[in-house]
Design a protein around this motif. Structure first.
Motif, PDB file in Angstrom:
ATOM      1  N   ALA A  95       7.329   7.964 -18.006  1.00  0.00           N
ATOM      2  CA  ALA A  95       6.943   6.862 -18.894  1.00  0.00           C
ATOM      3  C   ALA A  95       7.338   5.524 -18.293  1.00  0.00           C
ATOM      4  CB  ALA A  95       7.596   7.046 -20.267  1.00  0.00           C
ATOM      5  N   GLY A  96       6.465   4.539 -18.425  1.00  0.00           N
ATOM      6  CA  GLY A  96       6.725   3.206 -17.902  1.00  0.00           C
ATOM      7  C   GLY A  96       7.614   2.405 -18.827  1.00  0.00           C
TER       8      GLY A  96
ATOM      9  N   LEU B 123       0.957   2.913 -13.542  1.00  0.00           N
ATOM     10  CA  LEU B 123       1.069   4.373 -13.599  1.00  0.00           C
ATOM     11  C   LEU B 123      -0.240   5.016 -14.045  1.00  0.00           C
ATOM     12  CD1 LEU B 123       4.637   4.772 -15.141  1.00  0.00           C
ATOM     13  CD2 LEU B 123       3.954   5.265 -12.793  1.00  0.00           C
ATOM     14  N   LEU B 124      -0.930   4.384 -14.988  1.00  0.00           N
ATOM     15  CA  LEU B 124      -2.199   4.943 -15.455  1.00  0.00           C
ATOM     16  C   LEU B 124      -3.267   4.904 -14.361  1.00  0.00           C
ATOM     17  CD1 LEU B 124      -2.394   3.539 -19.104  1.00  0.00           C
ATOM     18  CD2 LEU B 124      -1.939   5.880 -18.382  1.00  0.00           C
ATOM     19  N   ARG B 125      -3.264   3.829 -13.569  1.00  0.00           N
ATOM     20  CA  ARG B 125      -4.214   3.783 -12.460  1.00  0.00           C
ATOM     21  C   ARG B 125      -3.929   4.895 -11.455  1.00  0.00           C
ATOM     22  NH1 ARG B 125      -3.514  -1.912 -13.053  1.00  0.00           N
ATOM     23  NH2 ARG B 125      -1.858  -1.860 -11.477  1.00  0.00           N
ATOM     24  N   ALA B 126      -2.658   5.074 -11.122  1.00  0.00           N
ATOM     25  CA  ALA B 126      -2.307   6.166 -10.208  1.00  0.00           C
ATOM     26  C   ALA B 126      -2.585   7.522 -10.831  1.00  0.00           C
ATOM     27  CB  ALA B 126      -0.831   6.057  -9.821  1.00  0.00           C
TER      28      ALA B 126
ATOM     29  N   ARG C 266       0.825  -1.203   0.000  1.00  0.00           N
ATOM     30  CA  ARG C 266       0.000   0.000   0.000  1.00  0.00           C
ATOM     31  C   ARG C 266       0.859   1.253   0.000  1.00  0.00           C
ATOM     32  NH1 ARG C 266      -4.484   0.217   4.555  1.00  0.00           N
ATOM     33  NH2 ARG C 266      -5.092  -1.628   3.335  1.00  0.00           N
ATOM     34  N   ARG C 267       1.985   1.211   0.702  1.00  0.00           N
ATOM     35  CA  ARG C 267       2.851   2.388   0.744  1.00  0.00           C
ATOM     36  C   ARG C 267       3.419   2.706  -0.640  1.00  0.00           C
ATOM     37  NH1 ARG C 267       7.284   2.486   5.383  1.00  0.00           N
ATOM     38  NH2 ARG C 267       5.307   2.340   6.542  1.00  0.00           N
TER      39      ARG C 267
ATOM     40  N   ARG D 139       2.829   6.133  -2.837  1.00  0.00           N
ATOM     41  CA  ARG D 139       3.906   6.950  -3.403  1.00  0.00           C
ATOM     42  C   ARG D 139       3.699   7.165  -4.903  1.00  0.00           C
ATOM     43  NH1 ARG D 139       7.476   3.840  -0.001  1.00  0.00           N
ATOM     44  NH2 ARG D 139       7.941   2.513  -1.803  1.00  0.00           N
ATOM     45  N   THR D 140       3.232   6.149  -5.606  1.00  0.00           N
ATOM     46  CA  THR D 140       2.983   6.299  -7.041  1.00  0.00           C
ATOM     47  C   THR D 140       1.866   7.297  -7.309  1.00  0.00           C
ATOM     48  OG1 THR D 140       3.657   3.997  -7.335  1.00  0.00           O
ATOM     49  CG2 THR D 140       2.535   5.043  -9.166  1.00  0.00           C
TER      50      THR D 140
END
Length: 569
Positions: A379-380, A389-392, A168-169, A173-174
């Motif tokens: 960029a991933g 990354l898109l979810r975040a 979760r941490r 952060r993301t």
């Protein structure tokens, strides 16, 4: 020897000053220039001393930045560096136990496994850690051919590795990392042009057009998600994609209109900031615009490219705007009866024209270019990481643009409560004076401070967008001071000619409407191409929604331009 690749960092460049120091320097420069322009004799004597202190602070900051040159990549913790490079424990030490020599495996017992010692337990934990690291940093495997038989398991259809299990941490952060670019872009939705349009809508029609702000904010979230998705997946900004996938006769006009849009944005932001300084300190509009340009240049100079310092500073300005309007809302009780404004309806052609301007000015073209460039910095390296990354990124966009949408809605409700039924168009000066007489002097002060923060932050964001546009289309980058001087020229000319600031804001929004289709159409096209987006190409439903949004916003802007051309500003 095991050598695990280090996770690529997206934060490089010089170390910038802390955001608190940036804000302090901005306040000191503003106070010094204000004392020189509009202060008394004592203030004019103290202003040079204050500027000298600012110069010393800038010198200290620049030296600290030079000492911090180089990539900002602290790497793994010290006790894990040896494990990552050599596969053996680095500086981690464990108490030795009597018995087998170091590095030798103990002999197995007569009827079972080898006896456990502190050293063997440590080696087992290091081997488990290396397996987890290899799983986390391993590149995506090539898709294996499908095997016959029931129950055969294979990789996902896109050939990507399963996403690593993170805690979760790490997810938090993301999300924080991806919220920074969204916060920077959200300043485009609370610029001085929104102040004028939302306050006018609330004063003339009450809560009736609140649903327009909600609809416009939803469209803005969708468009900004597509922009950031293009950068995260392709690793290039929208301007770079246009340069790589369009012929030169198309590329140059696209660049020219994008630069024109960026300059029109600067016009609104400079004028709004100058009006704020005039309301707060009584400074004439022309010197006030110069002060806004100097302070925004300080903000950009103290925020090196690629650092989160600029994002945190812009976020601080957004918090100032949010707190100011929350205070005004609480003082006036503006949200009472706001639910009645969520029903879609109009009250004649005039309200339709105003709603068209509100929706059409929501999708800021320069914000689309900027958000795609900020997304490209994060960029991933594979589909699994890109999906994370898109979810975040979706969460960050909802947070940042949700706050900007709340500010816009609060503007309308405050104007509806304080100026309901006003027939004449409300200017920024009349809104400020009306809040002071109806709600109280604290509300008027909060409005002026929010307008000043909006002008300073949005002008800096506009300059960053201009840099991204030129670098993406032409692979050229002019010095920041030169760009700032060029973009300052149109607002200074407008104010020097004595043109009404509110009329200038409306004119800038009309110019912005010309550039919206030129940014939205390439965005939808590129995000729907598999050659650009790979396995994360838009789904047919997403492309259909994007096409409808493009047609809707383009039609509304054409209608707005036609109405302005026939009836005048």
């Amino acid at each position: 020897m095991l050598r695990v690749p280090r996770r690529p960092t997206t934060v490089t460049g010089r170390r910038g000053p802390r955001p608190a120091r940036v804000v302090l320097l901005v306040l000191q420069v503003t106070a010094a220039v204000t004392g020189l322009v509009a202060g008394g004799a004592a203030q004019r004597l103290l202003a040079p001393a204050l500027l000298a202190v600012v110069g010393l602070q800038l010198l200290v900051v620049s030296r600290a930045a030079r000492r911090g040159d180089g990539p900002r990549d602290p790497g793994p913790p010290r006790r894990l560096r040896g494990v990552l490079r050599t596969g053996r424990p680095g500086t981690a030490r464990a108490p030795r136990a009597a018995g087998p020599a170091k590095g030798a495996e103990p002999a197995p017992g007569p009827g079972g496994p080898a006896p456990s010692t502190p050293y063997t337990r440590r080696n087992a934990s290091m081997r488990a850690l290396r397996r987890r690291l290899r799983t986390h940093f391993a590149p995506a495997p090539t898709p294996a051919p499908a095997t016959a038989g029931a129950g055969a398991a294979g990789p996902p259809p896109d050939g990507s590795a399963p996403p690593p299990v993170v805690g979760r941490r790490a997810r938090t952060r993301t999300v924080v990392l991806m919220t920074g670019p969204a916060v920077v872009v959200s300043m485009a939705y609370v610029d001085p042009g929104n102040f004028a349009s939302n306050m006018t809508a609330g004063a003339r029609y009450g809560m009736m057009l609140l649903w327009v702000i909600v609809l416009a904010n939803v469209i803005a979230m969708f468009v900004q998600y597509l922009a950031s998705k293009a950068g995260i997946v392709s690793g290039r900004s929208l301007a770079e994609l246009c340069r790589d996938h369009t012929p030169r006769p198309v590329r140059w006009p696209l660049w020219a209109q994008a630069e024109l849009v960026a300059m029109a944005t600067d016009l609104a932001e400079f004028v709004g900031g100058a009006v704020a300084l005039h309301l707060l300190f009584g400074i004439p509009l022309l010197p006030a615009a110069v002060i806004i340009g100097v302070v925004s240049l300080v903000l950009l100079a103290l925020a090196p490219d690629g650092k989160r310092r600029f994002e945190v500073t812009i976020g601080a300005f957004l918090v100032v705007i949010l707190v100011a309007f929350v205070y005004q809302s609480l003082s006036s009780g503006s949200w009472d009866g706001a639910a009645s404004g969520l029903t879609p309806r109009f009250a004649g052609a005039d309200s339709l024209l105003l709603a068209t301007g509100m929706v059409g000015a929501t999708v800021m073209p320069h914000a689309i270019y900027l958000h795609s460039a900020l997304g490209a910095r994060h960029a991933g390296t594979g589909p699994a990481q890109q999906r994370a990354l898109l979810r975040a990124n979706r969460t960050g966009i909802v947070i940042a643009l949700g706050a900007a949408g709340f500010v816009n809605a609060t503007m309308l409700t405050i104007a509806a409560t304080a100026f309901s039924g006003a027939n004449s168009d409300q200017t920024l000066e009349s809104i400020h004076s009306g809040l002071g007489s109806i709600v109280g002097p604290g509300a008027a002060l909060a409005f002026a401070l929010a307008l000043l923060a909006s002008g300073l932050a949005s002008s800096s964001v506009g300059t960053c967008a201009g840099q991204v546009i030129m670098q993406g289309f032409l692979r050229r980058q002019v010095p920041l001071l030169v760009r700032r001087l060029v973009t300052m020229t149109p607002p200074l000319v407008v104010l020097a000619l004595g043109i009404d600031p509110t009329w200038a804001l409306v004119l800038s929004q009309v110019v912005l409407s010309f550039g919206i289709p030129f940014a939205l159409v390439p965005l939808v096209i590129f995000t729907s191409r598999r050659s650009v987006m790979g396995p994360l190409v838009n789904r047919p439903l997403t492309t259909a929604i994007g096409t409808v949004a493009v047609l809707l916003i383009s039609a509304l802007n054409v209608f707005l331009i036609g109405m302005v051309a026939t009836e005048g500003l």
